[in-house]
Scaffold this motif. Structure first.
Motif, mmCIF file in Angstrom:
data_model
loop_
_atom_site.group_PDB
_atom_site.id
_atom_site.type_symbol
_atom_site.label_atom_id
_atom_site.label_comp_id
_atom_site.label_asym_id
_atom_site.label_seq_id
_atom_site.Cartn_x
_atom_site.Cartn_y
_atom_site.Cartn_z
ATOM 1 N N ASN B 4 -11.382 -24.647 16.091
ATOM 2 C CA ASN B 4 -10.152 -24.797 16.864
ATOM 3 C C ASN B 4 -9.220 -25.772 16.162
ATOM 4 O OD1 ASN B 4 -10.822 -23.019 18.777
ATOM 5 N ND2 ASN B 4 -11.620 -24.523 20.232
ATOM 6 N N GLN B 7 -7.674 -24.068 13.317
ATOM 7 C CA GLN B 7 -6.680 -23.081 13.761
ATOM 8 C C GLN B 7 -5.312 -23.717 13.994
ATOM 9 O OE1 GLN B 7 -9.074 -20.990 16.786
ATOM 10 N NE2 GLN B 7 -7.488 -19.404 16.710
ATOM 11 N N GLU B 8 -5.336 -24.943 14.519
ATOM 12 C CA GLU B 8 -4.067 -25.613 14.822
ATOM 13 C C GLU B 8 -3.293 -26.003 13.573
ATOM 14 O OE1 GLU B 8 -5.053 -28.797 17.458
ATOM 15 O OE2 GLU B 8 -5.845 -27.392 18.969
#
Lengths: 401, 401
Positions: B4, B7-8
């Protein structure tokens, strides 16, 4: 530690693994640009083995952390030393071959000297003879308090292991050794509610000991430190499916091996040669051998660079005895570094050699810190060595389809 | 897997990444002191690329662990293989380009031969022709039980993929293949409560299959193993912000790519050259290409050292086709090692090469195990390769202010 996952992969095999631990093996040059103890040592046998091995450096606890002997050994046995804590008192007690149980709290004990006002004059009671220690330990053994049993095990000179056994005893206790003289021993204090009962009992024990020893100067008082309960450690034999044996002459190292559930072998004598002889004699009876060499660390800690070099050379000369047994996997490493330059344990990664028929040999014909830093094992957590050894012993099945 | 956070950081870019996976690439010398398959292979193109690349060794699962193809591929795609499990049945079913869903349980199927008393005489039914398999699969496809749908996909010869679809089906089921002949197929047993319904249904299916196949000797019975549900895997495209394509001719590898959500490209033919041709043709349509070479592993697993050397050389000869496309990032590695010496997958770290305009090139003009062990990537978890590739493709923004 993710070892359940590893356990499920274990397959039966007849292969044998030998792990030679030179305590405090890693070192430093005395002068910048010089050689370490291991690099200085003349080690033709280890060098020849290195050429056929994968080399690397192991990090016992985590980068920058100087391990005690307990964490250093747990790590090389494959236990995460940040997850499993073993108190010094426990290692001391186990080292006497005492059978500790889950209701026991152990500590390291010293006989010491106090003057008429109760101030410490010698924290080691003039290093009394071990025989006298035995007599005094028998005296302390007579102390009875409530429903608590005590076990006093002579180690040597002024040192003994103290164990109290009973329900509801915590081990969060401060030590009574002020680490200096001219002051009275410290009272023991509980650091949590669960340890209040234990603190009271230790306090009573010390008072009774003081009375019993009153006319036994120089050993007229005791100091206790390193209070610790018996930790729950998964069995090494179950984790790896190995029949394991430990060859060590020093108490604490026998202790940590026992804690892991290894069979402690009796060594006739106390030299490295005696230890290798024990290895030879027991070779057929076990799958895994942990052989511990103490002298490398003793010399490192006392700043004896040359002594450490000689200790390494002594082990090198014994390596052919091991190799003649045709071990399937050989690991040679340490539980931590102890550079003579620092006169203490240190944080430096530890040179490691892994030999097997199936190792991807680096072809580096030297066993030393810098040689190992070029090896294909890389710089790895010490606890990864056991899985790699298991793989090389063809004792692990494939993971996943 | 901490993806995550990755992903950012994703930023749009036009760059292209090519990942060439030679299955089971890592090897061992046949004789101590000799060269591995990769070191033996004449690879002028890979060697020239190595000089401009960062080299290293990847550890697919964890140190000492021999990965199956599923975990090996998940790792190199950036998924933690200890977190995401993919059953063999699922890989088999996905490999047939079957669209598995979350209510499906898949298994690997074999047609097999039984005698009049129901004892196995051939676990592979004499490797019946694939055409016959198709006919029999159509027959099995007619079986109907309660509210469960069945899908029988021919693979080849005696092998098929079995999928049952319905609510409340668990996959904790034992296999029916006794792995030997002269005994009856095993009954399927549930290993937990959630799988009891599935066990009953599989059992009924097998009984009906036996009836349908009664006069079809040698293919007069079936065996099922590797029961597994469709795992929930985050989409590769979403994790990395890439339009990804998979080029693989073997079912299971197409399966694992599909599981990750990659677009499966159609390959005309089944040679590495055909795969590289597919890559060229689709180059403009995707950002990421996974190209899988099977033969390195097939040769490794069958102990064919020379065959594996030739398979590597075949890929080497095709590398100019890839480089002519001016990829921004190229990864050449394997999903695991398969040394011919061991005739199986192995735990050895896998040689890896990472090329880009922005890589810190090691200047080592050789692609081989020992060359890679000297590389600046170090010995790293395979799942770290994708973030490094993304960075080199200038597709990741700065973390933190």
């Amino acid at each position: 530690m993710g070892n359940n996952f590893l356990q499920e992969l274990i397959i039966p095999a007849q292969t044998k693994i030998a792990m030679i631990i030179m305590d405090g093996l890693g070192g430093l040059p005395l002068e910048p640009g010089g050689k370490t103890e291991l690099e200085t040592a003349h080690t033709p046998n280890l060098d020849a083995l290195a050429e056929k091995s994968a080399l690397g450096l192991t990090v016992p606890v985590s980068p920058g952390i100087t391990p005690g002997s307990g964490p250093g050994h747990l790590a090389i046995f494959g236990y995460d030393p940040l997850h499993y804590e073993v108190g010094r008192g426990v290692l001391e007690a186990l080292g006497t071959d005492f059978d500790m149980g889950p209701n026991d709290v152990a500590a390291r004990g010293n006989f010491c000297s106090i003057d008429a006002s109760g101030l410490l004059t010698d924290r080691r009671a003039g290093r009394i003879p071990t025989e006298l220690n035995r007599e005094l330990a028998a005296l302390l053994q007579t102390i009875k308090i409530d429903c608590v049993e005590f076990f006093i095990q002579t180690i040597k000179e002024h040192r003994f292991a103290f164990v109290m056994r009973g329900p509801g005893l915590g081990d969060a206790l401060t030590e009574t050794d002020p680490q200096t003289i001219g002051v009275p021993p410290l009272p023991v204090r509980p650091l949590n509610l669960d340890s209040e009962k234990a603190a009271l009992i230790v306090d009573q024990f010390i008072q009774q000991a003081r009375t019993l020893l009153a006319n036994k100067h120089p050993a007229n008082m005791i100091l206790l430190r390193g209070f610790a309960k018996y930790p729950k450690l998964p069995s090494f034999n179950e984790l790896y499916g190995l029949r394991s044996a430990a060859i060590a002459v020093n108490g604490m190292y026998r202790g940590v091996a026992k804690l892991a559930g290894m069979q402690l072998l009796k060594v006739e004598g106390d030299t490295p040669a005696d230890e290798f002889t024990t290895l030879e004699k027991s070779w057929k009876d076990y799958d895994f051998f942990y052989l511990h060499i103490k002298k490398t660390d003793t010399c490192g800690e006392s700043g004896d660079f040359t002594g450490k070099v000689r200790a390494i050379e002594e082990v090198d000369a014994l390596m052919p005895c091991l190799m003649a047994l045709h071990p399937d996997v050989v690991i040679v490493t340490g539980d931590h570094s102890s550079p003579a330059l620092l006169k203490s344990h240190s944080w430096h990664p530890v040179p490691a050699l892994l030999f097997s028929r199936y190792v991807r040999a680096d072809g580096i014909p030297e066993f030393g810190e810098r040689a190992c830093s070029r090896g294909s094992l890389g710089v790895i957590p010490a606890k990864d060595m056991m899985p790699i050894a298991m793989a090389n012993a063809l004792r692990l099945a494939k993971y996943g389809a």
